[in-house]
Each structure stands twice: as C-alpha cells, then as structure tokens.
Enzyme design. Structure first.
Site, PDB file in Angstrom:
ATOM      1  N   ASP A 116       0.819  -1.210   0.000  1.00 42.37           N
ATOM      2  CA  ASP A 116       0.000   0.000   0.000  1.00 42.37           C
ATOM      3  C   ASP A 116       0.856   1.264   0.000  1.00 42.37           C
ATOM      4  O   ASP A 116       1.925   1.287   0.603  1.00 42.37           O
ATOM      5  CB  ASP A 116      -0.902  -0.011   1.236  1.00 42.37           C
ATOM      6  CG  ASP A 116      -2.061   0.948   1.102  1.00 42.37           C
ATOM      7  OD1 ASP A 116      -2.358   1.383  -0.017  1.00 42.37           O
ATOM      8  OD2 ASP A 116      -2.673   1.274   2.137  1.00 42.37           O
ATOM      9  N   GLU A 131     -10.465  -6.476  -5.856  1.00 41.49           N
ATOM     10  CA  GLU A 131     -11.700  -6.412  -6.642  1.00 41.49           C
ATOM     11  C   GLU A 131     -12.350  -5.034  -6.493  1.00 41.49           C
ATOM     12  O   GLU A 131     -12.958  -4.517  -7.429  1.00 41.49           O
ATOM     13  CB  GLU A 131     -12.660  -7.521  -6.194  1.00 41.49           C
ATOM     14  CG  GLU A 131     -13.674  -7.874  -7.241  1.00 41.49           C
ATOM     15  CD  GLU A 131     -14.157  -9.311  -7.166  1.00 41.49           C
ATOM     16  OE1 GLU A 131     -14.858  -9.711  -8.097  1.00 41.49           O
ATOM     17  OE2 GLU A 131     -13.847 -10.012  -6.188  1.00 41.49           O
ATOM     18  N   ASN A 174     -10.707  -2.289  -6.227  1.00 40.82           N
ATOM     19  CA  ASN A 174      -9.898  -1.291  -6.943  1.00 40.82           C
ATOM     20  C   ASN A 174     -10.418  -0.980  -8.341  1.00 40.82           C
ATOM     21  O   ASN A 174     -10.020   0.020  -8.949  1.00 40.82           O
ATOM     22  CB  ASN A 174      -8.439  -1.736  -7.036  1.00 40.82           C
ATOM     23  CG  ASN A 174      -7.682  -1.628  -5.730  1.00 40.82           C
ATOM     24  OD1 ASN A 174      -6.706  -2.341  -5.493  1.00 40.82           O
ATOM     25  ND2 ASN A 174      -8.108  -0.732  -4.852  1.00 40.82           N
ATOM     26  N   TRP A 175     -11.314  -1.830  -8.864  1.00 38.09           N
ATOM     27  CA  TRP A 175     -11.908  -1.523 -10.168  1.00 38.09           C
ATOM     28  C   TRP A 175     -12.709  -0.224 -10.126  1.00 38.09           C
ATOM     29  O   TRP A 175     -13.004   0.361 -11.181  1.00 38.09           O
ATOM     30  CB  TRP A 175     -12.804  -2.666 -10.631  1.00 38.09           C
ATOM     31  CG  TRP A 175     -12.067  -3.919 -11.015  1.00 38.09           C
ATOM     32  CD1 TRP A 175     -12.032  -5.094 -10.321  1.00 38.09           C
ATOM     33  CD2 TRP A 175     -11.256  -4.136 -12.187  1.00 38.09           C
ATOM     34  NE1 TRP A 175     -11.246  -6.027 -10.978  1.00 38.09           N
ATOM     35  CE2 TRP A 175     -10.767  -5.458 -12.131  1.00 38.09           C
ATOM     36  CE3 TRP A 175     -10.903  -3.329 -13.272  1.00 38.09           C
ATOM     37  CZ2 TRP A 175      -9.938  -6.001 -13.117  1.00 38.09           C
ATOM     38  CZ3 TRP A 175     -10.081  -3.859 -14.260  1.00 38.09           C
ATOM     39  CH2 TRP A 175      -9.609  -5.181 -14.177  1.00 38.09           C
ATOM     40  N   SER A 221      -7.970  -5.281   4.903  1.00 35.64           N
ATOM     41  CA  SER A 221      -8.569  -4.937   3.605  1.00 35.64           C
ATOM     42  C   SER A 221      -8.930  -6.148   2.745  1.00 35.64           C
ATOM     43  O   SER A 221      -8.565  -6.236   1.571  1.00 35.64           O
ATOM     44  CB  SER A 221      -7.644  -3.993   2.826  1.00 35.64           C
ATOM     45  OG  SER A 221      -7.593  -2.731   3.444  1.00 35.64           O
TER      46      SER A 221
END
Length: 258
Positions: free
Chosen positions: A24, A70, A72-73, A200
């Site tokens: 991150d 997933e 982050n799309w 996360s």
C-alpha cells in the site's frame, strides 16, 4: 547454512514459510512528490522485484503479494488503465527471469474482469513455471478474500450435489483445498505498508494464526533493509497456536534431547 541469511544476520530456522504483503502507498508516494499516481505504481514494481528476489534467496517458501483488489476496479479509469498496462509490462519483462529463477508463479483472484491478453500472459507464465521447485510467488489480482471464500463454498456445494463429497466429511483441510491458495504453506506473516491498520479483505481465512506487522513506510520505499528488519522482529515472536509458553519450552527441550 544459507549464505544470504548469514549476510543479513537471520536464523533460517526462525523465518516464516509464507509471507503475505499488502503493498500500500504507491499513489500517496507519487502525490507527495507531485508526480502522477501511476509513477508510484512503477516504483512499486521495482520493490516487487527486489523483495521477491530477497525472499527467494532467503529460502522463503511462499510470497503472496496483494497487487489489485476487486474493489480497486472502482478507482479512476485512467489509473486502472495504467495499472493494467504496468501489469502487462511486468509479466512480459519478468517471464524469462521468473522461469530461470525456478519460481512457481500463480495469480489468485477473480479473472473475469481481466482482459483476454492479460489472462493469456498469466496462464502462459503459470504453465511455464508449474514444474518449478523454488519459491511460490502468488499475485493477488482482482482479488477479494470474501469472494475467494464464496468460490470455495460454491465448489464444495457442487461436489456434494454431485455426490463426490459427503457433507459430513467437510473439514478445514477440505475447505483449504478449494481456496485460491491451495497447496501453499500456512500464512505465517502478514505485512501492510503505508500506516493503515486493516487487512482490507486479504487472505481472511489464511490469516487465522499469522503474525501481523503494520508499518508506516510507503511501499515504494519498502526495501530489503526494511524487510529484513521485520523478519528479525518476526523471529522474536513466540508463536503458541493455543498452547502455553511452558508447553513450547518442553517441546523444544525434548527435541533437543532427541
């Protein structure tokens, strides 16, 4: 004795078998330097190469890196496009080296949203490294731990419906064989960079007994020295797995006598 462990003053007997890292802080690293966010991702890829090589040299059995969730799309289209382009570049560039380094490569996650050419690059590298005997390198891509667990449940339900499995036979081992991480050793060490204190949606099942490390450093600044520092901290932790310190000491003593 591993010469790389000697170099870094690490005890190979006290190293984790499987490390998971949430990489991150790429975007924030770039923003702090008044650079496009994708510049941070480019720098982050350099750290992937460095940390992967370090772990392989140290004899770490498995390394799982959280590259793209997933969720982050939902990021800006331009950033997603840039990350996918960077992914293509990385796989093409590293394909030969990964094969030659005897690394076993896999991608975990839901591939449905990935473009056909990226899926083809992934599958070719997985095929070319499936018989390698070195470190397992797993990239979590379009990944959600909750989604992984749901997929595992669906597989098991299907097996029960097809009478290939009895519901009473389902246990932890059976369940783990249906996860994306099938065949990997238990997760020993979890690392998250950038100062965020959450997991996360990463490897939720596998985290059950992992040692957790949260560090303020941004991923593009996470170098070999920092990795070794955390490994040294890991080696000092007492992993009891529900037992007492006295039980562990007795077991160690008996092993010494044996």
């Amino acid at each position: 004795m591993n010469s790389y462990c000697d170099k870094w003053n690490l005890n190979p007997l006290k190293l984790p078998q499987h490390i998971g890292i949430v990489m991150d802080g790429n975007g924030r690293w770039a923003t702090k330097r008044v650079l496009p966010r994708i510049s941070g991702h480019h720098k982050g890829v350099e750290r992937v190469q460095e940390i992967t090589e370090l772990c392989g040299n140290l004899g770490i059995e498995a390394l799982t890196l959280f590259a793209f969730s997933e969720e982050n799309w939902c990021r800006p289209e331009e950033e997603v496009y840039g990350i996918m382009g960077l992914l293509r570049w990385y796989i093409r560039k590293e394909h030969k080296r990964i094969v030659e380094k005897n690394v076993q490569f896999r991608v975990i996650g839901n591939r449905i949203k990935l473009s056909k050419d990226i899926i083809e690059l992934i599958e070719n590298l997985e095929k070319d490294t499936k018989n390698n005997t070195g470190m397992h390198l797993s990239i979590a891509l379009s990944y959600s731990a909750q989604g992984e667990i749901l997929r595992a449940v669906q597989k098991i339900v299907k097996n029960v419906q097809q009478e290939e499995l009895n519901a009473n036979e389902i246990n932890e081992k059976i369940f783990e064989q249906s996860l994306d991480t099938k065949g990997l050793p238990p997760l020993d060490m979890f690392i998250r960079t950038s100062g965020e204190y959450r997991v996360s949606n990463f490897l939720l099942w596998q985290l059950a007994y992992a040692e957790l490390f949260f560090d303020n450093i941004l991923w593009p600044d996470f170098d070999s020295k920092k990795m070794v520092e955390l490994l040294q901290m890991y080696s000092l932790r007492e992993r009891r797995f529900g037992k007492t310190s006295e039980q562990l000491a007795e077991k160690s003593f008996n092993m010494t006598l044996g």
